[in-house]
Design an enzyme around this catalytic site. Structure first.
Site, PDB file in Angstrom:
ATOM      1  N   HIS A  17     -41.191  61.374  48.642  1.00  0.00           N
ATOM      2  CA  HIS A  17     -42.144  62.038  47.759  1.00  0.00           C
ATOM      3  C   HIS A  17     -42.136  61.380  46.383  1.00  0.00           C
ATOM      4  O   HIS A  17     -43.137  61.420  45.658  1.00  0.00           O
ATOM      5  CB  HIS A  17     -41.789  63.519  47.585  1.00  0.00           C
ATOM      6  CG  HIS A  17     -41.967  64.335  48.823  1.00  0.00           C
ATOM      7  ND1 HIS A  17     -41.027  64.357  49.829  1.00  0.00           N
ATOM      8  CD2 HIS A  17     -42.969  65.172  49.219  1.00  0.00           C
ATOM      9  CE1 HIS A  17     -41.443  65.177  50.792  1.00  0.00           C
ATOM     10  NE2 HIS A  17     -42.605  65.670  50.446  1.00  0.00           N
ATOM     11  N   ASP A  70     -47.762  61.113  57.074  1.00  0.00           N
ATOM     12  CA  ASP A  70     -47.141  62.091  56.187  1.00  0.00           C
ATOM     13  C   ASP A  70     -48.126  62.309  55.040  1.00  0.00           C
ATOM     14  O   ASP A  70     -49.123  61.586  54.907  1.00  0.00           O
ATOM     15  CB  ASP A  70     -45.791  61.562  55.682  1.00  0.00           C
ATOM     16  CG  ASP A  70     -44.850  62.693  55.291  1.00  0.00           C
ATOM     17  OD1 ASP A  70     -45.322  63.818  55.061  1.00  0.00           O
ATOM     18  OD2 ASP A  70     -43.628  62.437  55.215  1.00  0.00           O
TER      19      ASP A  70
END
Length: 620
Positions: free
Chosen positions: A238, A312
């Site tokens: 992230h 993702d």
């Protein structure tokens, strides 16, 4: 007025049956039928290029009550109309460190409304890694995946999948981004950790297979992630680019086996990670998501996966940093690499337009786009969306949060408790102290310092420790309980250490859990809290029980720990289980699904029976 009333009643008599007869989607085991395939093929032929491109995008839907004229709801409607969005990822609002869970009725009503607004049925997904309770109140609460690894029972993993599926489908969610097939072989991994079933590829694969079986029986689509494996990484994707550094032999023996098992078990989709894998693609600017070598060659050709490939979340820094000057291009490159569905684009408009342009220019062949859209439509048919879209709100109270399912979630958390070290001087604790008052508002409980509980978390404002404290106080009402986080630990150190010196018994509950997107190393304690815990152990290791309410690797940084208990999760059921174990109220039989460096090997765990003459909680 007398003339108007009959007219209103007549209108209502016509309208009411229309609403009453709305056909709701019927939950059943996942099934691909010829009828569903025909619907998908027929639907595909009717779609324009713009509608086809819209089907490959999935965007957020943060479920809460929304008025039909609220800006948030109008944005959903506009995205469906303007970009023909075909899928939503259901989550809930967030406020800093707080996840603002909502109720199942609010979520289901909003999803029903979106389904009615959409031209085509919407595929609704969610990250229900710990069951529906991770997002919605009142549903069955499960611990993290690693707790199932410590529990070790495949039937429990299967039931986990089945119960989650039943509750998810009841509120209108068809697809779970789970199970996690990552093998957590790196103790410093800051993002996978307890989200993985463990470090043994065979056990992880078996747990993944069992979960898929149960989920399919309950009518829920499944996803294995994060391909080609995120377990041996030391970066949160992230926040930056994580690297899977092993050679091909290592990948074939550790990372890939659980994915192979999942494919053999009929998993519906594979999520590709924003990680580099030099052994598969040496280009340093190719994360797996945009690598044809990883997606088309390895996943589809070598492993033979024929299902849906999903990225993702595309707003993660592991991908966006590569396309900072042309963010829409990320969608094109991911699709060209072999992904079928593009999850959470950082700029929907730019991504949509880039895809349209690429198809019109021939960079993405029309046939390739059609193949991905057909996969998506067939998935929609496999969960009955070709026949009905909405769920019956009246059925939610019969399905979500069944007492026997809630009890099962607690049972798994209990079974997962693992005692790694025990010097025989602290556990089991004994219930004692002032009892509760007989009448409300008449409590005269006193706080003493015989038993001290120090709860370490990354933020004392969160729920971390609340269930633990509540359960502990129900057994020792006059126990002293202190909450500590990195911002206040230094200022509280004198108070905490004085209380430690005065106490006969100390319990340190340490909450270190993976938190996607949170800066800092999540496998270690913050500097101030880590320093305070070390000082506590320097003074009182013999009389202190340390409970790792989450990350089991914690003890590697504190070798002086003499009593060490692992829950592998910070879910409230795991907090309750930890307290029950400390007081000897449940048998302890969990075993480490991972190796804790310099502390214990995988499989370690001291088994304990229920303590003799334990408190009455043991019989509840």
């Amino acid at each position: 007025m007398p003339k108007i009333l009959p007219l209103l009643l007549f209108v209502l008599s016509l309208a009411t049956p229309a609403f009453a007869k709305e056909k709701h989607v019927q939950r059943s085991a996942i099934q691909h039928s010829r009828e569903g395939d025909r619907w998908a093929e027929k639907t595909l032929r009717k779609l324009t290029l713009q509608e086809k491109v819209g089907q490959v995008f999935m965007i957020w839907c943060r479920a809460q009550f929304l008025n039909v004229e609220s800006p948030e709801y109008l944005q959903f409607r506009d995205d469906m109309r303007k970009y023909h969005v075909g899928s939503f990822a259901m989550s809930v609002p967030v406020d800093g460190p707080f996840l603002l869970r909502t109720g199942p009725y609010e979520a289901a009503e909003l999803l029903n409304r979106l389904q009615r607004e959409s031209k085509l049925p919407l595929l609704i997904a969610a990250d229900f890694e710990r069951g529906v309770a991770i997002r919605l109140t009142g549903s069955t609460n499960f611990p993290h995946a690693m707790a199932f690894g410590a529990d070790g029972k495949l039937q429990d993993a299967e039931n986990f999948g089945r119960i989650t599926a039943l509750e998810a489908r009841a509120v209108g969610v068809h697809w779970n981004f789970f199970p996690d097939a990552d093998v957590n072989s790196n103790p410093a991994n800051p993002i996978i950790n307890t989200r993985s079933f463990g470090e043994d590829p065979k056990q992880v694969g078996d747990m993944v297979t069992a979960y898929i079986k149960g989920a399919h029986e309950g009518g829920m689509l499944t996803t294995v992630k994060h391909f080609p494996g995120h377990g041996d990484t030391a970066t949160d994707s992230h926040l930056g680019v994580a690297s899977v550094s092993g050679d091909r032999a290592r990948l074939d023996s550790v990372e890939l086996p659980p994915f192979r098992q999942a494919i053999a078990a009929g998993v519906d989709s594979v999520m590709v990670a924003h990680v580099t894998a030099p052994a598969l693609d040496p280009d340093p600017n190719h994360v797996a998501t945009i690598s044809p070598s990883v997606v088309s060659d390895l996943l589809e050709k070598q492993l033979g996966f024929k299902g849906l490939v999903v990225t993702d979340a595309m707003d993660m820094a592991g991908l966006t940093h590569l396309f900072a000057n042309n963010i829409g291009r990320a969608a094109v490159e991911a699709f060209k690499a072999g992904n079928d569905l593009l999850l959470i684009p950082p700029d929907l408009g730019a991504s949509y337009q880039a895809m349209i342009k690429a198809v019109l220019a021939g960079e993405i062949p029309q046939k390739r786009l059609d193949a991905s859209v057909l996969k998506i439509l067939k998935l929609k048919a496999s969960v009955g969306l070709n026949e009905a879209r909405t769920v019956d709100l009246n059925a939610i109270s019969n399905i979500v949060g069944k007492p026997e399912n809630i009890a099962f979630g607690q049972q798994v958390a209990d079974s997962a408790i693992t005692v790694v070290r025990d010097n025989g001087r602290v556990m089991p604790l004994k219930a004692k102290g002032t009892g509760p008052a007989a009448l409300p508002y008449m409590s005269k409980e006193e706080i003493h310092n015989d038993v001290l509980v120090v709860l370490f978390s990354d933020d004392v404002r969160t729920d971390s420790g609340r269930a633990f404290a509540r359960e502990f106080h129900s057994r020792i009402p006059d126990a002293r309980i202190l909450y500590v986080d990195p911002r206040i630990a230094a200022g509280m150190s004198d108070e905490v250490l004085k209380a430690v010196d005065a106490a006969q018994t100390v319990v340190a509950g340490v909450y270190v859990v993976p938190n996607p997107g949170k800066a800092g190393n999540l496998t270690a304690m913050g500097d101030a809290t880590g320093t305070l815990l070390q000082q506590l152990l320097d003074r009182a290791a013999q009389k202190t029980a340390v409970v790792a309410v989450g990350n089991p690797y914690l003890a590697s940084d504190f070798p002086k720990i003499e009593n060490y208990v692992c829950t592998f999760s910070n879910a409230s059921v795991s907090e309750v289980a930890a307290v029950k174990a400390l007081f000897g109220e449940i048998p302890i039989g969990g075993h480490l699904p991972v190796t804790i460096p310099n502390i214990a090997q995988r499989g370690a765990g001291m088994e304990r029976p229920v303590a003799k003459g334990g408190p009455i909680h043991a019989q509840k």
